[in-house]
Design an enzyme around this catalytic site. Structure first.
Site, mmCIF file in Angstrom:
data_model
loop_
_atom_site.group_PDB
_atom_site.id
_atom_site.type_symbol
_atom_site.label_atom_id
_atom_site.label_comp_id
_atom_site.label_asym_id
_atom_site.label_seq_id
_atom_site.Cartn_x
_atom_site.Cartn_y
_atom_site.Cartn_z
ATOM 1 N N HIS A 20 4.557 9.935 4.410
ATOM 2 C CA HIS A 20 5.244 9.449 3.223
ATOM 3 C C HIS A 20 4.845 7.820 3.641
ATOM 4 O O HIS A 20 5.226 7.407 4.396
ATOM 5 C CB HIS A 20 6.962 9.374 3.911
ATOM 6 C CG HIS A 20 7.356 8.234 2.895
ATOM 7 N ND1 HIS A 20 8.704 8.193 2.364
ATOM 8 C CD2 HIS A 20 6.811 9.219 1.409
ATOM 9 C CE1 HIS A 20 9.425 7.942 1.480
ATOM 10 N NE2 HIS A 20 8.299 9.279 0.491
ATOM 11 N N HIS A 106 -9.394 -6.766 -9.344
ATOM 12 C CA HIS A 106 -9.570 -5.496 -7.948
ATOM 13 C C HIS A 106 -10.168 -6.478 -6.662
ATOM 14 O O HIS A 106 -10.347 -5.673 -5.818
ATOM 15 C CB HIS A 106 -10.696 -5.866 -9.326
ATOM 16 C CG HIS A 106 -12.095 -4.597 -8.154
ATOM 17 N ND1 HIS A 106 -11.755 -3.561 -8.511
ATOM 18 C CD2 HIS A 106 -13.467 -5.117 -7.535
ATOM 19 C CE1 HIS A 106 -13.032 -2.760 -7.920
ATOM 20 N NE2 HIS A 106 -14.267 -4.109 -7.434
#
Length: 139
Positions: A20, A106
């Protein structure tokens, strides 16, 4: 032999062992891949396999709760962004959850890839066709 769509053993193992909140990055042919992160290189030639094909197969196997996308895709590659968001909406319906979508620069995206369990390199040759998928739990 597996009967599901994902036949690549390395990628299948990676998804099967995700915990998870752990992440898996799917990227275009040009994203720099840090040496410290497992590289799953699927690229055969320009466009094969495509980013969207790879995303589709991976998300058929992986329960996704959150994604991170580079902000620059909005201006530099809106067609891929639209298709990506459409696939995520379909995935939400299939999984029965809401997938959190986060946009970052980015440069920040590249830093986040350092935490990915693996980076899957596709043959995609269009700008900013990259996504970080965060694993959820299906219960």
């Amino acid at each position: 032999m597996k009967k599901t769509a994902l036949l690549n053993a390395q990628l299948s193992h990676c998804i099967a062992t995700l915990g998870h909140t752990e992440s898996l990055t799917i990227c275009d042919a040009g994203l720099p891949i840090p040496l410290s992160v497992e590289r799953i290189d699927l690229a055969l030639t320009a466009g094969v396999p495509s980013f969207l094909q790879t995303l589709n197969v991976v998300t058929n196997e992986m329960y996704v709760e959150r994604v991170v996308i580079a902000e620059e895709i909005k201006e530099k590659n809106p067609e891929i962004l639209t298709a990506l968001l459409t696939q995520l909406q379909k995935l939400e319906s299939h999984q029965g959850n809401q997938i959190q979508v986060e946009f970052v620069s980015h440069e920040t995206f590249k830093k986040f890839t350092l935490e990915s369990k693996a980076i899957v390199r596709t043959g995609e040759c269009s700008p900013y066709a990259n996504v970080i998928l965060y694993s959820g739990v299906p219960f």
